[in-house]
Design an enzyme around this catalytic site. Structure first.
Site, short mmCIF file in Angstrom:
data_model
loop_
_atom_site.label_atom_id
_atom_site.label_comp_id
_atom_site.label_asym_id
_atom_site.label_seq_id
_atom_site.Cartn_x
_atom_site.Cartn_y
_atom_site.Cartn_z
N GLY A 10 59.62 -29.12 -22.46
CA GLY A 10 60.56 -28.01 -22.69
C GLY A 10 61.97 -28.55 -22.87
CD GLU A 103 54.20 -32.32 -13.30
OE1 GLU A 103 54.70 -31.21 -13.57
OE2 GLU A 103 53.04 -32.47 -12.86
CB THR A 125 62.70 -30.61 -15.59
OG1 THR A 125 62.36 -29.26 -15.21
CG2 THR A 125 62.72 -31.44 -14.33
CG ASP A 127 61.29 -26.13 -13.53
OD1 ASP A 127 62.06 -25.18 -13.74
OD2 ASP A 127 60.15 -26.21 -14.02
NE ARG A 266 66.13 1.05 -12.91
CZ ARG A 266 65.65 2.11 -12.25
NH1 ARG A 266 64.71 1.93 -11.34
NH2 ARG A 266 66.08 3.33 -12.52
CD GLN A 274 66.19 -19.08 -15.27
OE1 GLN A 274 66.12 -19.47 -14.13
NE2 GLN A 274 65.18 -18.46 -15.86
#
Ligand code: F6P
Length: 342
Positions: A10, A103, A125, A127, A266, A274
């Protein structure tokens, strides 16, 4: 030297800054030639690249995405994958490949290195889940975007006395959720490392709204899971690379909270917002340092290593160590977040 560079998996803010860092030191200091392979390993397999020069990298430091493209393709998906990698290495007289990835891409890089190809890794990443480094680039940007969203959700939540759910990325780990949850003053933060009890979540929200008459913002990582048997989840979809397609726990949780507590709820899913746009100054600096360190590692012969940020200095580390285990949010850090839950 002739050095290849690829970006895999990504995309992530800071990829272009890493490329620029590699190219600047490679060309100016070492007199190297740098080839940017298109779309990750696909470009290596198909011998498709663009020569990257200082001139070609002008203006890319603040630009999101990657100028050379990315994909999740890996050599071992093909029977002749390694032969094609070797053919590309020979055709371009490559001395090394710098692999910028997460990864999956770095695990593939380790496997390619084990086949005798000189590789240096760079951890990428949003993450922040790669072992062996305190930070991956892109994480700081994602946390800044998520924190800004949480700040905005607070004011609308307060006006309506609502529960706001904010779903952030993080498939195996909850670093983004935990950091943005602390920075944004979340009512509670739910992460994959700590399966949640829906009943307990609902009970604390009711307590908060009853006692304090105060609205709440719940941050949930996309990979967060309820404790076994407490909530039925729909069957998981798998994408073409075998990854579970996530995104949806926020809406499931939102429906559950509203129906169990009667509190108006909501849901906001931040998704790929992001990952897009310009990197923060921290990520620009980290990416630049990683890029420079990666080309230095090539010249130092640190193959099979990944550049990493540790105790404020950058060092190569064995890839084997880095991909062996994901780095989870520590209990110590999560317990700080828990101090501020409802
Ligand atoms: O970059 C990592 C990540 O952001 C994960 O948190 C998320 O699940 C995944 O990428 C989604 O990526 P894509 O939509 O590109 O498959």
């Amino acid at each position: 030297m002739n050095v290849g560079v690829l970006t895999g998996g990504g995309d992530c803010p800071g990829l272009n800054a890493v490329i620029r860092g590699v190219v600047r030191k490679a060309e100016k200091h070492y007199g190297d030639t740098v080839l940017g392979f298109h779309d990750g390993w696909r470009g290596v397999l198909d011998n498709e690249f663009t020569e990257l020069t200082i001139e070609a990298c002008r203006g890319i430091l603040p630009r999101g995405g990657t100028i050379i493209g990315t994909s999740r393709i890996q050599p071992f998906m093909y029977e002749d994958g390694m032969d094609r990698v070797r053919a590309t290495m020979e055709a371009n007289e490559l001395d090394a490949i710098i692999v910028i990835g997460g990864e999956g891409t770095l695990s593939a890089a380790l496997a390619v290195f084990n086949e005798g190809v000189p590789i240096v890794g760079v951890p990428k990443t949003i993450d922040n889940d790669i072992g062996g480094t305190e930070r991956t680039f892109g994480f700081d940007t994602a946390v800044a975007i998520a924190t800004d969203a949480i700040d905005r959700l607070h004011t609308t939540a307060e006006s309506h006395d609502r529960v706001m759910i904010c779903e952030v990325m993080g498939r195996h780990v909850g670093h983004i959720a935990t950091w943005a949850g602390i920075a944004g003053g979340a009512t509670m933060t739910l992460i994959p490392e700590h399966p949640f009890d829906v009943e307990a979540v609902c009970a604390s929200l009711v307590r908060r709204h009853d006692n304090n008459r105060y609205a709440s913002v719940v941050v949930v990582a996309e990979g967060a899971k309820p404790i076994e048997g407490s909530l039925e989840l729909p069957k998981e979809e798998i994408d073409e690379y075998g990854h579970i397609r996530l995104g949806g726990i926020g809406h499931i949780l939102g429906r559950e909270i509203e129906s169990r507590t009667g509190l108006e709820t909501r849901v906001t899913t931040l998704g790929h917002v992001q990952r897009g746009g310009t990197p923060t100054p921290f990520d620009r600096v980290l990416s630049t340092r990683f890029g420079v360190a990666a080309i230095d590692a090539v010249h130092d012969g640190k193959f099979g290593h990944m550049v990493s940020l540790n105790a404020a200095s950058i060092k190569p580390r064995p890839l084997t160590e880095c991909v062996a285990e994901l780095k989870y949010v520590s209990d110590e850090l999560y317990s700080v977040a828990e101090q501020f839950f409802a």
